[in-house]
Design an enzyme around this catalytic site. Sequence first.
Site, PDB file in Angstrom:
ATOM      1  N   GLY A 102       0.886  -1.150   0.143  1.00 62.25           N
ATOM      2  CA  GLY A 102       0.006  -0.045  -0.254  1.00 62.25           C
ATOM      3  C   GLY A 102       1.192   1.370  -0.155  1.00 62.25           C
ATOM      4  O   GLY A 102       2.044   1.157   0.619  1.00 62.25           O
ATOM      5  N   GLN A 162       3.020   9.848   0.877  1.00 62.08           N
ATOM      6  CA  GLN A 162       4.375   9.327   1.062  1.00 62.08           C
ATOM      7  C   GLN A 162       5.376   9.667  -0.022  1.00 62.08           C
ATOM      8  O   GLN A 162       6.769   9.351  -0.139  1.00 62.08           O
ATOM      9  CB  GLN A 162       4.173   7.619   1.150  1.00 62.08           C
ATOM     10  CG  GLN A 162       3.717   7.335   2.357  1.00 62.08           C
ATOM     11  CD  GLN A 162       3.376   5.939   2.511  1.00 62.08           C
ATOM     12  OE1 GLN A 162       2.454   5.163   2.063  1.00 62.08           O
ATOM     13  NE2 GLN A 162       4.173   5.208   3.224  1.00 62.08           N
ATOM     14  N   CYS A 168       5.540   0.056   7.056  1.00 58.97           N
ATOM     15  CA  CYS A 168       5.191   0.819   6.419  1.00 58.97           C
ATOM     16  C   CYS A 168       6.537   1.384   5.593  1.00 58.97           C
ATOM     17  O   CYS A 168       7.577   1.572   5.948  1.00 58.97           O
ATOM     18  CB  CYS A 168       4.712   2.035   7.162  1.00 58.97           C
ATOM     19  SG  CYS A 168       4.296   3.579   6.451  1.00 58.97           S
ATOM     20  N   LEU A 169       6.353   1.726   4.310  1.00 59.84           N
ATOM     21  CA  LEU A 169       7.605   2.131   3.459  1.00 59.84           C
ATOM     22  C   LEU A 169       7.840   3.527   3.912  1.00 59.84           C
ATOM     23  O   LEU A 169       9.016   3.483   3.428  1.00 59.84           O
ATOM     24  CB  LEU A 169       6.906   2.252   2.175  1.00 59.84           C
ATOM     25  CG  LEU A 169       6.456   0.850   1.390  1.00 59.84           C
ATOM     26  CD1 LEU A 169       5.823   1.270  -0.015  1.00 59.84           C
ATOM     27  CD2 LEU A 169       7.429   0.051   1.184  1.00 59.84           C
ATOM     28  N   HIS A 197      -4.760   1.639   7.223  1.00 63.25           N
ATOM     29  CA  HIS A 197      -3.436   2.195   7.352  1.00 63.25           C
ATOM     30  C   HIS A 197      -3.277   3.339   6.504  1.00 63.25           C
ATOM     31  O   HIS A 197      -2.564   4.450   6.959  1.00 63.25           O
ATOM     32  CB  HIS A 197      -2.414   0.886   7.107  1.00 63.25           C
ATOM     33  CG  HIS A 197      -0.895   1.188   7.217  1.00 63.25           C
ATOM     34  ND1 HIS A 197      -0.126   0.619   8.371  1.00 63.25           N
ATOM     35  CD2 HIS A 197      -0.474   2.023   6.144  1.00 63.25           C
ATOM     36  CE1 HIS A 197       1.136   1.395   7.757  1.00 63.25           C
ATOM     37  NE2 HIS A 197       0.986   2.192   6.693  1.00 63.25           N
ATOM     38  N   GLU A 198      -3.687   3.138   5.276  1.00 63.90           N
ATOM     39  CA  GLU A 198      -3.752   4.062   4.293  1.00 63.90           C
ATOM     40  C   GLU A 198      -4.402   5.288   4.487  1.00 63.90           C
ATOM     41  O   GLU A 198      -3.822   6.440   4.271  1.00 63.90           O
ATOM     42  CB  GLU A 198      -3.820   3.440   2.698  1.00 63.90           C
ATOM     43  CG  GLU A 198      -2.829   2.422   2.201  1.00 63.90           C
ATOM     44  CD  GLU A 198      -1.382   2.425   2.693  1.00 63.90           C
ATOM     45  OE1 GLU A 198      -1.169   3.669   2.326  1.00 63.90           O
ATOM     46  OE2 GLU A 198      -0.742   1.790   2.855  1.00 63.90           O
ATOM     47  N   HIS A 225      -2.692   7.511   6.492  1.00 70.63           N
ATOM     48  CA  HIS A 225      -1.565   8.452   6.159  1.00 70.63           C
ATOM     49  C   HIS A 225      -2.221   9.733   5.374  1.00 70.63           C
ATOM     50  O   HIS A 225      -1.724  10.805   5.736  1.00 70.63           O
ATOM     51  CB  HIS A 225      -1.260   7.596   4.887  1.00 70.63           C
ATOM     52  CG  HIS A 225       0.223   6.798   5.117  1.00 70.63           C
ATOM     53  ND1 HIS A 225       1.304   7.391   5.696  1.00 70.63           N
ATOM     54  CD2 HIS A 225       0.360   5.457   4.789  1.00 70.63           C
ATOM     55  CE1 HIS A 225       2.084   6.395   6.065  1.00 70.63           C
ATOM     56  NE2 HIS A 225       1.457   4.966   5.458  1.00 70.63           N
TER      57      HIS A 225
HETATM   58 NI    NI Z   1       2.384   3.361   5.318  1.00 70.10          NI
END
Ligand code: NI
Length: 173
Positions: A45, A50, A93-94, A135-136, A139
């Site tokens: 995701g 991000q 998470c990236l 989660h997204e 963000h």
């Molecule tokens: Ni994330």
Amino acid sequence: MKRNILIEPDPILRKICKPLEKVDDSIKKLMQEMLETMYAAPGIGLAAVQVGILKRLVVIDISKDKENREPLFFINPEILHKSKKTSVYEEGCLSLPGQFAEIERPAECTLKYVDLNGKQKELKAEGLLATCIQHEVDHLNGILFIDYLSKLKKDMIIKKLVKHKKEIERVIV
Ligand code: NI
């Protein structure tokens, strides 16, 4: 074109993203680039914030099969309902490379969003997809999964990330 992923701590990751007003070709291109960036990372995701774009855009692909990708594109996603029943996943998470923690979230959620054709859609999600969506969407509101941890654990992770960032800079220099 692959985009650069911002790493926590970064004040941009804490901004509230703005709704998109119109789906046009530039948005389709951007979301394809987000997908490409996510696959290369690799991750399941990615939110536009991000990669430094403060718009309410999310790409997700929870399929494990590289040959049969199943990308999902969410524009202006909004969670309409969350179940009382919860589930726990070990989340990463990236924007927090190498960091993982068990996070408890509602096990199911219903989502309203706009698709790549500009159409309003609704989706009921459960399991990994429900967790990933939540989660997204977090963000888009400047929330990271570490915000659900104790201050002690959160500070420890941020300290590690600061150290990691310094190491990367050292290599670049
Ligand atoms: Ni994330």
